[in-house]
Design a protein around this motif. Structure first.
Motif, PDB file in Angstrom:
ATOM      1  N   SER A 137       0.842  -1.191   0.000  1.00 17.21           N
ATOM      2  CA  SER A 137       0.000   0.000   0.000  1.00 17.21           C
ATOM      3  C   SER A 137       0.886   1.253   0.000  1.00 17.21           C
ATOM      4  O   SER A 137       0.616   2.225  -0.704  1.00 17.21           O
ATOM      5  CB  SER A 137      -0.923  -0.050   1.217  1.00 17.21           C
ATOM      6  OG  SER A 137      -1.173   1.216   1.697  1.00 17.21           O
ATOM      7  N   TRP A 140       2.387   1.805  -3.398  1.00 14.89           N
ATOM      8  CA  TRP A 140       1.364   2.223  -4.363  1.00 14.89           C
ATOM      9  C   TRP A 140       1.000   3.695  -4.137  1.00 14.89           C
ATOM     10  O   TRP A 140       0.818   4.457  -5.071  1.00 14.89           O
ATOM     11  CB  TRP A 140       0.139   1.315  -4.254  1.00 14.89           C
ATOM     12  CG  TRP A 140      -0.579   1.230  -5.567  1.00 14.89           C
ATOM     13  CD1 TRP A 140      -0.015   1.327  -6.809  1.00 14.89           C
ATOM     14  CD2 TRP A 140      -1.970   1.060  -5.763  1.00 14.89           C
ATOM     15  NE1 TRP A 140      -0.980   1.217  -7.766  1.00 14.89           N
ATOM     16  CE2 TRP A 140      -2.182   1.051  -7.161  1.00 14.89           C
ATOM     17  CE3 TRP A 140      -3.047   0.908  -4.908  1.00 14.89           C
ATOM     18  CZ2 TRP A 140      -3.448   0.893  -7.707  1.00 14.89           C
ATOM     19  CZ3 TRP A 140      -4.311   0.740  -5.463  1.00 14.89           C
ATOM     20  CH2 TRP A 140      -4.508   0.738  -6.838  1.00 14.89           C
ATOM     21  N   GLN A 141       0.943   4.087  -2.858  1.00 12.14           N
ATOM     22  CA  GLN A 141       0.633   5.487  -2.555  1.00 12.14           C
ATOM     23  C   GLN A 141       1.756   6.405  -3.055  1.00 12.14           C
ATOM     24  O   GLN A 141       1.508   7.530  -3.478  1.00 12.14           O
ATOM     25  CB  GLN A 141       0.374   5.656  -1.063  1.00 12.14           C
ATOM     26  CG  GLN A 141      -0.865   4.858  -0.613  1.00 12.14           C
ATOM     27  CD  GLN A 141      -1.338   5.235   0.776  1.00 12.14           C
ATOM     28  OE1 GLN A 141      -1.456   6.398   1.100  1.00 12.14           O
ATOM     29  NE2 GLN A 141      -1.632   4.235   1.602  1.00 12.14           N
ATOM     30  N   LEU A 144       1.124   6.840  -6.660  1.00 15.32           N
ATOM     31  CA  LEU A 144      -0.008   7.741  -6.897  1.00 15.32           C
ATOM     32  C   LEU A 144       0.318   9.188  -6.525  1.00 15.32           C
ATOM     33  O   LEU A 144      -0.534  10.065  -6.608  1.00 15.32           O
ATOM     34  CB  LEU A 144      -1.232   7.277  -6.090  1.00 15.32           C
ATOM     35  CG  LEU A 144      -1.815   5.911  -6.485  1.00 15.32           C
ATOM     36  CD1 LEU A 144      -2.962   5.534  -5.567  1.00 15.32           C
ATOM     37  CD2 LEU A 144      -2.280   5.904  -7.933  1.00 15.32           C
ATOM     38  N   MET A 219      -7.195   3.545  -0.130  1.00 12.53           N
ATOM     39  CA  MET A 219      -6.935   3.601  -1.574  1.00 12.53           C
ATOM     40  C   MET A 219      -8.211   3.942  -2.344  1.00 12.53           C
ATOM     41  O   MET A 219      -8.294   3.698  -3.538  1.00 12.53           O
ATOM     42  CB  MET A 219      -6.383   2.258  -2.073  1.00 12.53           C
ATOM     43  CG  MET A 219      -5.168   1.736  -1.336  1.00 12.53           C
ATOM     44  SD  MET A 219      -3.781   2.867  -1.302  1.00 12.53           S
ATOM     45  CE  MET A 219      -3.382   2.947  -3.005  1.00 12.53           C
ATOM     46  N   ARG A 220      -9.194   4.477  -1.626  1.00 14.72           N
ATOM     47  CA  ARG A 220     -10.494   4.864  -2.191  1.00 14.72           C
ATOM     48  C   ARG A 220     -11.102   3.734  -3.028  1.00 14.72           C
ATOM     49  O   ARG A 220     -11.551   3.921  -4.156  1.00 14.72           O
ATOM     50  CB  ARG A 220     -10.343   6.134  -3.037  1.00 14.72           C
ATOM     51  CG  ARG A 220      -9.826   7.291  -2.204  1.00 14.72           C
ATOM     52  CD  ARG A 220      -9.823   8.575  -2.977  1.00 14.72           C
ATOM     53  NE  ARG A 220      -8.929   9.524  -2.330  1.00 14.72           N
ATOM     54  CZ  ARG A 220      -7.725   9.834  -2.786  1.00 14.72           C
ATOM     55  NH1 ARG A 220      -7.261   9.296  -3.869  1.00 14.72           N
ATOM     56  NH2 ARG A 220      -6.991  10.705  -2.146  1.00 14.72           N
ATOM     57  N   LYS A 222      -9.794   1.465  -4.703  1.00 11.83           N
ATOM     58  CA  LYS A 222      -8.979   0.907  -5.805  1.00 11.83           C
ATOM     59  C   LYS A 222      -7.901   0.015  -5.210  1.00 11.83           C
ATOM     60  O   LYS A 222      -6.737   0.406  -5.128  1.00 11.83           O
ATOM     61  CB  LYS A 222      -8.327   2.042  -6.594  1.00 11.83           C
ATOM     62  CG  LYS A 222      -9.315   2.853  -7.374  1.00 11.83           C
ATOM     63  CD  LYS A 222      -8.576   3.875  -8.188  1.00 11.83           C
ATOM     64  CE  LYS A 222      -9.542   4.890  -8.738  1.00 11.83           C
ATOM     65  NZ  LYS A 222      -8.915   6.160  -9.020  1.00 11.83           N
ATOM     66  N   TRP A 223      -8.290  -1.111  -4.742  1.00  9.62           N
ATOM     67  CA  TRP A 223      -7.356  -1.987  -4.032  1.00  9.62           C
ATOM     68  C   TRP A 223      -7.285  -3.318  -4.761  1.00  9.62           C
ATOM     69  O   TRP A 223      -8.179  -4.141  -4.655  1.00  9.62           O
ATOM     70  CB  TRP A 223      -7.852  -2.178  -2.594  1.00  9.62           C
ATOM     71  CG  TRP A 223      -7.017  -3.101  -1.772  1.00  9.62           C
ATOM     72  CD1 TRP A 223      -7.333  -4.374  -1.386  1.00  9.62           C
ATOM     73  CD2 TRP A 223      -5.719  -2.847  -1.235  1.00  9.62           C
ATOM     74  NE1 TRP A 223      -6.327  -4.913  -0.644  1.00  9.62           N
ATOM     75  CE2 TRP A 223      -5.314  -3.995  -0.533  1.00  9.62           C
ATOM     76  CE3 TRP A 223      -4.851  -1.759  -1.284  1.00  9.62           C
ATOM     77  CZ2 TRP A 223      -4.095  -4.089   0.120  1.00  9.62           C
ATOM     78  CZ3 TRP A 223      -3.625  -1.861  -0.634  1.00  9.62           C
ATOM     79  CH2 TRP A 223      -3.261  -3.007   0.060  1.00  9.62           C
TER      80      TRP A 223
END
Ligand code: UDX
Length: 455
Positions: A137, A140-141, A144, A219-220, A222-223
């Motif tokens: 996570s 990924w953040q 993003l 992730m809103r 989107k996981w």
């Protein structure tokens, strides 16, 4: 469609901490009716012994000794990408010609180029994350744009949605020390950049462990991660005497029978097991502190240390006598599962962390690099199954600190609480992979899709 036609190649990076979980995943797929073939490099392929899974070599361009033959990590990863892409493609063609076409490549996240191989061949692609979902996570953040790298020198704490506040010393080493392991960081970030292109994103973890709901929200929605772990052989999680009792791969020769004979002479839950993973490279100063710290704890200990004859302080083994045993490699699971083991002094590699959790063994964390500090943060602060050692001003865990943390993990009220938590997590790990558990159901969905799918 005949299940024999639903063939999956599982591609592992050639290191013990990567082959173990990927081979275990291949075995689980095979047990559910898929044909599974583990692909790894020429120099690791002969170390694998897993009768239910096929094993095939591909080339990284360094067939005699791999990474050690390359002039740098960048050179090695680049060569693996070029030569590996070609030889993996040839392997898929070979299977097609022999009437066993491949439907999906499940590949290690350190080998992101396998996605292009699968895409070019028109087959499914699934990436397998060998680290925790929390680490995934975080990366990924970063991709993003929620956190920029390199971190500013004055950044002391990182706050990201879904994760506890992370101090600089909790972060994976390519982030906390921007000059180290840039090639690994680039490979990892390349993978996170293309995460949405995979048909599946598997993670060696389980839903209860990582409060996935919080991460999904962060992730809103989107996981993409599908939790399939822990990839610890199930006989150990179920505490069965027979069944699947080994990963089926050992890059070094274990001295396990000697260890088991020695452990049998020790009282239940009395022994400290110490191991710092397959890539351990601890400095002489640190080895010395660990040695005297183990002795000062006044308990029997079994310690895995390569080249111990060169590294241990003079006279140390004589001074501990029968109380201590030092070996260069063992079957870690077999030792950890022994009733004499009461504590695991670990570097917190992700596999070792899952093994400690899955077998309910209290942990003392002595971390080195990569994902280990963040795993240790979770061991101590989130799952509360262990104690994390602190380093002194020159980056060493002193003998006094180690002794104190071992006592904290094994003795008194703190030891009792850690034992209770360890039992709780052991039970949750077992239930995730048992029939009908969250990880088991997630694997079933993948298998069903491959058995029926067109690709
Ligand atoms: C590394 C990273 O540390 C880890 O976090 C990453 O996710 C994978 O690559 P490594 O440092 O080797 O792995 O540690 P770990 O993840 O704990 O894997 C080591 C494996 O070797 C474990 O499965 C352990 O059971 C096994 N082992 C270790 C043995 O079988 N015998 C030993 O003597 C020591």
């Amino acid at each position: 469609m005949d299940s024999q036609e639903s063939h999956v190649i599982v591609l592992a990076y050639p290191a013990q901490g990567h082959i173990n979980p990927l081979l275990q995943f291949a075995k689980r797929l095979a047990s559910k009716g898929l044909k599974a073939t583990l692909a790894t490099t020429y120099y690791t392929v002969n170390s694998i012994d897993a009768p239910t899974v096929g094993v095939e070599p591909i080339s990284d361009g360094f067939d005699e000794g791999g990474f050690k033959q390359a002039s740098s990590l960048d050179v090695y990863l680049e060569s693996f990408k070029t030569v590996g892409s070609r030889t993996l493609t040839e392997l898929v063609f070979k299977f097609k010609a022999s009437g066993s076409p491949v439907k999906c490549i499940v590949y290690d996240s350190l080998l992101p180029w396998a996605l292009d191989v699968a895409r070019n061949l028109g087959i499914y692609a699934a990436v397998f994350m060998t680290t925790s979902a929390s680490i995934c996570s975080m990366f990924w953040q970063i991709d993003l744009g929620l956190l920029s790298l390199p971190l500013k020198p004055q950044t002391a704490t990182v706050s990201l949605p879904g994760l506890p506040p992370l101090g600089r010393c909790d972060l994976p080493s390519p982030m906390s020390e921007p000059t180290s392991q840039t090639a690994y960081l680039e490979a990892i970030m390349e993978k996170f950049h293309s995460l949405n292109e995979d048909d599946w994103v598997f993670c060696n973890s389980f839903e209860d462990l990582e409060t996935v709901k919080k991460l999904v929200k962060a992730m809103r929605g989107k996981w993409p991660l599908v939790m399939v772990g822990p990839m610890v052989p199930s006989a150990y999680l179920d505490q069965q005497i027979d069944g699947d009792r080994a990963y089926g791969a050992s890059l070094w020769k274990p001295t396990s029978s000697q260890c088991l004979t020695w452990l049998a002479t020790k009282p239940p839950r009395s022994v400290i097991y110490g191991s710092f993973g397959s890539m351990e490279n601890i400095s002489a100063e640190q080895v010395e502190e660990i040695a005297w710290g183990l002795k000062a704890s006044n308990r029997p200990f079994l310690w895995v240390l390569k080249e111990s004859e060169k590294k241990l302080p003079t006279g140390f083994l004589n001074s501990v006598g029968e109380t201590g045993m030092v070996v260069s490699w063992c079957n870690q699971l077999e030792e950890l599962a022994h009733q004499a083991i009461g504590c695991f002094v670990t570097h917190c590699g992700w596999n070792s962390t899952l093994e400690g959790l899955g077998l309910g063994v209290p942990m003392v964390c002595v971390t080195e690099r990569t994902d280990q500090p963040m795993n240790a943060k979770f061991v101590e602060d989130v799952w509360k199954v262990g104690v994390r050692t602190k380093k002194d001003e020159v980056g060493i865990v002193t003998r006094e600190e180690l002794e104190k943390c071992i006592r904290g993990a094994m003795d008194g009220e703190s030891g009792e609480e850690i034992k209770r938590n360890a039992n709780k997590w052991r039970e949750l790990a077992r239930s995730a992979v048992s029939v009908g558990g969250t990880s088991d159901m997630n694997i079933n969905e993948f298998v069903v899709k491959l058995l029926e799918g067109k690709k």
